[in-house]
Motif scaffolding. Structure first.
Motif, PDB file in Angstrom:
ATOM      1  N   ILE A  83      36.868  47.583  39.354  1.00 47.28           N
ATOM      2  CA  ILE A  83      37.296  47.049  40.470  1.00 47.28           C
ATOM      3  C   ILE A  83      37.152  45.384  40.420  1.00 47.28           C
ATOM      4  O   ILE A  83      38.211  44.693  40.984  1.00 47.28           O
ATOM      5  N   GLN A  84      36.287  44.906  39.414  1.00 48.40           N
ATOM      6  CA  GLN A  84      36.569  43.565  39.061  1.00 48.40           C
ATOM      7  C   GLN A  84      37.800  43.137  38.785  1.00 48.40           C
ATOM      8  O   GLN A  84      38.424  41.970  39.261  1.00 48.40           O
ATOM      9  N   LYS A  85      38.371  43.913  37.830  1.00 49.71           N
ATOM     10  CA  LYS A  85      39.784  43.631  37.119  1.00 49.71           C
ATOM     11  C   LYS A  85      40.655  43.593  38.197  1.00 49.71           C
ATOM     12  O   LYS A  85      41.510  42.812  38.248  1.00 49.71           O
ATOM     13  N   GLU A  86      40.744  44.612  38.967  1.00 49.07           N
ATOM     14  CA  GLU A  86      41.983  44.947  39.663  1.00 49.07           C
ATOM     15  C   GLU A  86      41.991  43.858  41.018  1.00 49.07           C
ATOM     16  O   GLU A  86      42.952  43.526  41.482  1.00 49.07           O
ATOM     17  N   LEU A  87      40.558  43.641  41.191  1.00 44.82           N
ATOM     18  CA  LEU A  87      40.706  42.841  42.436  1.00 44.82           C
ATOM     19  C   LEU A  87      41.096  41.167  42.276  1.00 44.82           C
ATOM     20  O   LEU A  87      41.402  40.568  42.794  1.00 44.82           O
ATOM     21  N   GLY A  88      40.457  41.004  40.667  1.00 45.31           N
ATOM     22  CA  GLY A  88      41.158  39.699  40.251  1.00 45.31           C
ATOM     23  C   GLY A  88      42.483  39.782  40.485  1.00 45.31           C
ATOM     24  O   GLY A  88      42.972  38.608  40.921  1.00 45.31           O
ATOM     25  N   GLU A  89      43.351  40.643  40.072  1.00 44.83           N
ATOM     26  CA  GLU A  89      44.919  40.426  39.869  1.00 44.83           C
ATOM     27  C   GLU A  89      45.266  40.813  41.442  1.00 44.83           C
ATOM     28  O   GLU A  89      46.460  40.132  41.767  1.00 44.83           O
ATOM     29  N   ILE A  90      44.559  41.214  42.456  1.00 37.46           N
ATOM     30  CA  ILE A  90      45.065  41.355  43.795  1.00 37.46           C
ATOM     31  C   ILE A  90      45.110  40.220  44.346  1.00 37.46           C
ATOM     32  O   ILE A  90      45.947  39.592  44.949  1.00 37.46           O
ATOM     33  N   PHE A  91      43.815  39.262  43.955  1.00 38.88           N
ATOM     34  CA  PHE A  91      43.884  38.028  44.584  1.00 38.88           C
ATOM     35  C   PHE A  91      44.843  37.049  43.811  1.00 38.88           C
ATOM     36  O   PHE A  91      45.294  35.915  44.707  1.00 38.88           O
ATOM     37  N   GLN A  92      45.219  37.253  42.736  1.00 35.05           N
ATOM     38  CA  GLN A  92      46.255  36.532  42.032  1.00 35.05           C
ATOM     39  C   GLN A  92      47.480  36.707  42.636  1.00 35.05           C
ATOM     40  O   GLN A  92      48.232  35.713  42.728  1.00 35.05           O
TER      41      GLN A  92
END
Length: 125
Positions: A13-22
Motif C-alpha cells: 500500500i505504501q508503494k502504490e499510494l506513493g505512485e498514486i500521489f505522484q
C-alpha cells in the motif's frame, strides 16, 4: 507487533499510494510533494493508517483536502491492488510530524551550553 502479512500489505500500500500521489493525484495536490512515510495495517487488514509528509505545502490544508478525496484515492488504490488483495482497506490519513520533531530536537540540543571536558593529564611511569 505486526504480522508478516500486515507488513506485506503495508509495504504494498505504501508503494502504490506513493505512485498514486505522484501520478494520478497531481490535480489534487498541485505542486506539493507528498510522501507516504509509514503505513500501519489493522490485524484484520480492514483499515490502513497512512502517515503523510508534505513538502512545499501547508500541511493542515493539504491533509484536509486529501482526507476529503479519500474515496477517490481508495478507488485508484483498488484498481492497482484489487487483484492481489481480497478487499481494499479503509484509508485513514495522519500527518507525519517526525521530521519537524527531529528539527525541534536538533535545535534544542544545538542550543545547549555544554562546557568542554577538562583534559586529563597523563601520568608517565
Amino acid at each position: 507487533m505486526e504480522s508478516k502479512r500486515q507488513q506485506k500489505y503495508s509495504k504494498l500500500i505504501q508503494k502504490e499510494l506513493g505512485e498514486i500521489f505522484q501520478r494520478e493525484s497531481r490535480p489534487l495536490v498541485g505542486n506539493a510533494m507528498v510522501s507516504v512515510t509509514r503505513v500501519l495495517m489493522s490485524p484484520d487488514l480492514g483499515v490502513a493508517k497512512i502517515y503523510l509528509s508534505f513538502l512545499l505545502a501547508n500541511n493542515k490544508e493539504l491533509l484536509e483536502k486529501i482526507d476529503g478525496h479519500k474515496k477517490e484515492i481508495r478507488k485508484h488504490l483498488g484498481r492497482r491492488i484489487g487483484k492481489t488483495v481480497r478487499s481494499v482497506p479503509e484509508l485513514v490519513f495522519y500527518p507525519d510530524d517526525s521530521s519537524a520533531y527531529a528539527q525541534h530536537m536538533d535545535k534544542i540540543i544545538g542550543d545547549l551550553d555544554i562546557p568542554e571536558a577538562p583534559d586529563d593529564e597523563e601520568e608517565e611511569d
